[in-house]
Motif scaffolding. Sequence first.
Motif: not given
Length: 408
Positions: A1-7, A27-33, A56-61
Amino acid sequence: MAKYHVAVVPLPAQGHVIPAMELAHRLVEQGVKVTFVNTEAIHQKVVTSTWLEKNGHNNLLQMVSIPDGLEPWEDRNDWTKLVAKTMFQSMPSKFEELIETINKEDNNKCTCIIADPFMGWAIRIAKKMGIKRAALWTASNATLAAIMSHHKFIDEGIIDKDGVPLNDQIIQLSENMPPVRSLNLPWGVGDSATIKAAFSLTVGAVEGVKLAEQLICNSTTELEPGPFSFYPQLLPIGPLLASNRLAVQAGHFWQEDSTCLAWLDQQQPSSVIYIAFGSLTMFNQTQFEELAFGLELSNKPFLWVVRAGMTNETTTTFPNGYMERVGSRGRIVTWAPQQMVLAHPSIACFLSHCGWNSTLEGVTNGLPFLCWPYFSDQFIDESYICDIWKNGFWGLTKMKMVSLQKKK
């Protein structure tokens, strides 16, 4: 589960979506959703790109869309209507509903909103909802300095209160920033009515910048030392280029024709003129034909991007017998993988509209420019290329310069 979620909320224009998309992938490459928010019309163009399907980056993007307020059959090239009116009436409430829906999930709450300053309403909503907020400036910082100085231009009698130039002169904010004609300030995009609408949008972007807790920019201190001395709070994260992470660029509105790369492989090193004018530049038929004849008479190999709708005619028409005369010396495509093209050893120079993305891509590859700006920030970028960095040519006559440098 990503710690941060950015819109991430870009302005719905090619030159803004591409760097915003690049930031999203960083951001996704750093584990950010990341939830990437486009208008419905732009969303459909972006999600059908082959890059997104394969990388695609699975569910992170997560790519989502909200209505822009226009009916499906209405013209989205009418920027006065789309951006200055309809979009600001329709999108804020839909975006707020989207964030509220996201935040209903305890493990998926939006922790930050990064928006283009021209979408300042998204930054305002972030503040209202108690979410961290940042503005992503995608043009040159010299352009930002110009729009942030609009009150000074009014006080100096250079423009009126609606942004319309009162005279024609060269202005410069400081000695290490690019000079620009008052007629070519970023909101100078046509007749007085269009300028007023664009200036209103510009003033809104200034408000977006001021509302943000952090201002990040697609630039570097090495390229633009001047604006950073004006605005030390700017955080440089550029250049936002896919080539920096050895990846294919995402966010294009048109399908790239990668076959031109094989054609470039057959050309001599530093021999090809590359011509591309971005996603919005328009030519009349006379201008288009003059450019075509110029390329023909150069007797040099050229790769020319001629997108649909590039001229003000129903269909783009080449001069009679042009293709036969040019033969294999010229390659014409509707859209190109530009970062790969500009990095190719056969490219000799770049004939460009001087949009900031194209400018960064050309400069990064050490290419000389031939400049033909069309509107908005492109004249400032042209001045960077020709007057400050001195790696290109332009055809505008120098005029009397009015310095707006700070008095010591």
